[in-house]
Design a protein around this motif. Structure first.
Motif: not given
Length: 523
Positions: A63-70
């Protein structure tokens, strides 16, 4: 270096279909991370489902892979809250009737924020080559921060504590609890990345596959090296679980009941030994909070029962020193000399044994009125000479921290003991979670561990983490058994905090690399 790409948000402007699809994907990720947090809770004691833990980390990592920091932070908070809220349900069992759900919700939210930081950092480093390694290192970094801050930290619910059995447990003998956490996180992150690449028909599968297999193979290969041989002989130990009333907060004012129950249990042990029903032990371990002693350590009943047993007795209690200092201590009672060597608890429970912001803390803690002064933490490893046994000791909450038994094992402890009082938390899962920590410490330091609890769960644990004797909760029950005394240092004992520093610095380095790369891309 690849060229920056246009974000999906910008490319979807004016295209309602893409915005709807993006919204649906976001909700799927939210559902996935909440389910992953609940799955990680399901992997925790008392359930023996070690393999669920990396499977729970996988959807979080995806889910967090490739997402923005926020976005990574938000998903991390949701994951952390879904995990911590049920895991810490024993806080509600403890404080709920008088204080409502707010302490429980507050602690769970604070811990979830640290997992939010993990999600933010994992999102940033997911763009690096070898992403699963760096994502796992960031997770370790945030877990280390969570175990240190605020107010001394709260290391409950570490990934390592989901692994009291299984092929990853032997890694504790090499790199301690932190290496086990790293292994769980690495497998989970690799599985998450692997699933994403398979879904997108990517062919770069070797790195995540290797990252899944290496910790499992390494753990399995280390099992034969986990020592259980009695290098310094064996000892017969006994624990006294005198029981306590299941009354939650009202236990605050039942010191005499706890004392009397355990004196009664010790006297039953004396009778059993004299009748030949139980062999005479070499050491007897009583729980935390059995006594309350002034500077003279006056306790004629405990002194008498120790003399009758004719062997050293270890007991925990509140103790005032000659200078007025108030500490939570373990005191060794010698059959001839009475109160002898002592240990002061090193990690005090915030808002209970030490109370920051007393005026505010009164709203969430009953201990403000019970203890008019803060306890003072000890700073010396707990090693007591109990007859022929060099006994390493830690009190209750101490076992969650890496340094307590590392210090004891380095000082020559041949056996470890954990006196504790878990009666506050009723029949909740807290005692099982606490027991899992002791099992991991046994493997970490290659020492048998004796857990002595007021109301359960007391246990005798072999150096390989196997429980050989265990009590039931809220019963008066004595345990006894033979344990090996060991002198060999594990690599984890020798290295101490070094693995934590190395893995945390890997996480810091990966984050720094992403910052440099972004700065370079802007230029």
């Amino acid at each position: 270096m690849s060229a920056p790409t246009v974000t999906s948000q910008n490319s979807a402007e004016g295209q309602p279909g893409r915005r709807v699809a993006g919204g649906a994907a976001r909700w799927l990720r939210i559902i996935a991370v909440v389910a992953a947090g609940l799955l990680l809770y399901a992997a925790s004691p008392p359930r023996d489902l070690w393999w669920l833990a990396p499977l729970a980390v996988a959807p979080f990592a995806a889910a967090v892979h490739g997402r923005r920091t926020r976005g990574g932070f938000g998903y991390g908070v949701l994951f952390g809250f879904a995990y911590m809220l049920p895991l810490l349900g024993w806080i509600q069992d403890f404080l709920g009737n008088q204080f409502g759900p707010w302490p429980w919700l507050g602690v769970a939210l604070v811990e979830a924020v640290f997992l939010g930081l993990a999600g933010a950092g994992m999102a940033r480093v997911s763009s690096l080559r070898g992403a699963p390694v760096w994502m796992a290192a960031v997770f370790v970094l945030c877990e280390a921060l969570r175990g240190a801050q605020p107010f001394g930290g709260f290391p409950w619910g570490r990934l390592a504590f989901t692994q009291p059995t299984g092929p990853l447990l032997p890694l504790a003998s090499v790199g301690g609890a932190v290496l086990v956490t790293f292994a769980v996180a690495l497998i989970g992150c690799a599985l998450g990345v692997l699933a994403l690449r398979l879904r997108r028909s990517r062919t770069r599968l070797i790195t995540p596959v290797v990252a899944v297999l290496v910790p499992l193979v390494a753990g399995a290969a280390l099992w034969p090296t986990v020592g259980v041989a009695p290098e310094a002989g064996t000892a017969r130990v006994a624990t006294v679980q005198g029981n306590a009333p299941d009354i939650g907060l009202d236990l605050l004012y039942e010191d005499d009941v706890l004392h009397d129950n355990h004196i009664r249990g010790a006297r039953r042990l004396v009778e059993d030994v004299r009748a030949g029903r139980v062999p005479r032990p070499d050491l007897v371990v009583l729980p935390e909070q059995v006594g309350s002693w002034g500077p003279t350590r006056y306790d004629p009943e405990l002194s008498a029962v120790t003399a009758q047993l004719g062997v050293p007795v270890i007991a925990g209690g509140f103790a005032q020193d000659p200078d007025g200092t108030f500490r939570n201590r373990i005191v060794e009672w010698d059959p001839e000399r009475g109160a002898d060597e002592e240990y002061a608890k090193q990690h005090l429970v915030p808002f209970a044994e030490t109370i920051p912001m007393r005026s505010v803390a009164r709203l969430v803690s009953p201990f403000v009125d019970r203890f008019q002064q803060d306890m003072v933490a000890g700073d010396v490893p707990g090693v007591l000479q109990a007859g022929a046994i060099r006994l390493g000791v830690g009190l209750c909450y101490d076992v969650a921290y890496d340094d307590v038994f590392t210090g004891a094992a380095r000082e020559g402890a041949t056996l470890l003991a954990v006196p504790t009082n878990n009666a506050w938390y009723g029949h909740s899962e807290m005692s099982w979670q606490h027991l899992a920590m002791s099992r991991l410490r046994a493997v970490e330091h290659g020492r048998a561990v004796v857990v002595s609890a007021t109301s359960g769960i007391s246990a005798i644990i072999r150096p390989d983490g196997v429980i050989t004797a265990r009590s039931e909760q809220f019963t008066a029950q004595n345990l006894h058994g033979d344990v090996p005394l060991r002198t060999e240092r594990t690599l984890a004992t020798t290295l101490g905090a070094a693995p934590t520093w190395v893995l945390s610095l890997l996480g810091v380095g990966a984050l720094a690399a992403t910052a440099r790369r972004r700065a370079h891309d802007k230029n």
